[in-house]
Design an enzyme around this catalytic site. Structure first.
Site, mmCIF file in Angstrom:
data_model
loop_
_atom_site.group_PDB
_atom_site.id
_atom_site.type_symbol
_atom_site.label_atom_id
_atom_site.label_comp_id
_atom_site.label_asym_id
_atom_site.label_seq_id
_atom_site.Cartn_x
_atom_site.Cartn_y
_atom_site.Cartn_z
ATOM 1 N N GLY A 16 0.782 -1.245 0.000
ATOM 2 C CA GLY A 16 0.000 0.000 0.000
ATOM 3 C C GLY A 16 0.813 1.295 0.000
ATOM 4 N N HIS A 116 -13.051 3.022 -3.884
ATOM 5 C CA HIS A 116 -12.816 2.191 -5.076
ATOM 6 C C HIS A 116 -12.625 3.113 -6.279
ATOM 7 C CE1 HIS A 116 -13.027 -1.454 -7.468
ATOM 8 N NE2 HIS A 116 -13.745 -0.770 -8.331
#
Ligand code: GAR
Length: 223
Positions: A16, A116
């Site tokens: 990440g 998203h």
């Protein structure tokens, strides 16, 4: 009288990069967001997102789903212990690509958000992350894309949509150029959604989200 800051945990996975986490940190630091990020949970210790959190003085911890392979109950119990210990009110998934154990979703129903990089319900589901999403959007011939902030349920990318920001698709866009334009919008959209939550302006009725108007207290006026 002001409400006490919302207590948030952010979850990231893999390597990440942490730009959405960064946007939330900046939202808190600038005072735009009446919140405190009390914990960042990663799946591996070398994620840049964890370093970013540590630099901002935020507690980080690693809970490796691999360690709990085939033991969703144990993985979820560990997460819930941490979330309880840190008195977390809202969980923000930011580049977290895994499904959470059902009992975590149940315990935090409508208190787990995800961002998203497309306009759900299109271009979501297992395997739809990063470049895959933008490639699929461009191949579909869509004229616009964007990002979605939604509450998390037991499946991939299917929970109630809180808000969406639209981004036009431009002539000559590649998955990379589109991703960059969508990412800029993601940062604003996530801070906006968390702000609405902190102001208690999000109501979920039968799987649909209703955004309530600001109250007099929220807009800073006296009652
Ligand atoms: C973001 O684009 C986010 O929308 C995406 O991962 C990226 C994380 O970037 N999430 C998904 O695709 C979830 N299905 P970041 O680490 O810079 O925030």
């Amino acid at each position: 009288m002001t409400d006490s800051p919302l207590s948030i945990a952010v979850m990231v996975s893999g390597h990440g990069r942490g730009s959405n986490l960064g946007a939330l940190i900046e939202g808190v630091q600038s005072g735009e967001l009446n919140a405190k990020i009390v914990l960042v949970i990663g799946t591996r210790a070398d994620a840049p997102a964890l370093l970013r959190a540590q630099e901002a003085g935020i507690h980080t911890t690693v809970v490796s789903p691999r360690k709990y392979e085939g033991d969703a109950q144990g993985y979820g119990d560990t997460l819930l212990r941490l979330l309880t210990k840190y008195e977390v009110e809202l969980i923000c998934l930011a580049g977290f690509m895994l499904r959470l154990p059902p009992h975590v979703v149940e315990t935090y129903r409508n208190r787990i958000m995800n961002i998203h990089p497309a306009l759900l319900p299109e271009f979501g589901g297992q395997g739809m992350f990063g470049g895959n999403v933008h490639t699929a959007v461009l191949e579909s011939g869509a004229k616009q894309s964007g990002c979605t902030v939604h509450f998390v349920d037991e499946n991939y990318d299917t929970g109630p949509v809180i808000l969406q920001h639209i981004v036009p698709i431009l002539e000559g866009d590649t998955p990379q150029t589109l991703a960059a334009r969508v990412l800029t919008e993601e940062h604003c959209a996530y801070v906006e959604a968390v702000t609405l939550f902190a102001e208690r302006r999000i109501q979920v009725e039968e799987e649909s989200v209703r955004i309530l108007p600001p109250t007099e207290i929220n807009s800073g006026e006296l009652l």
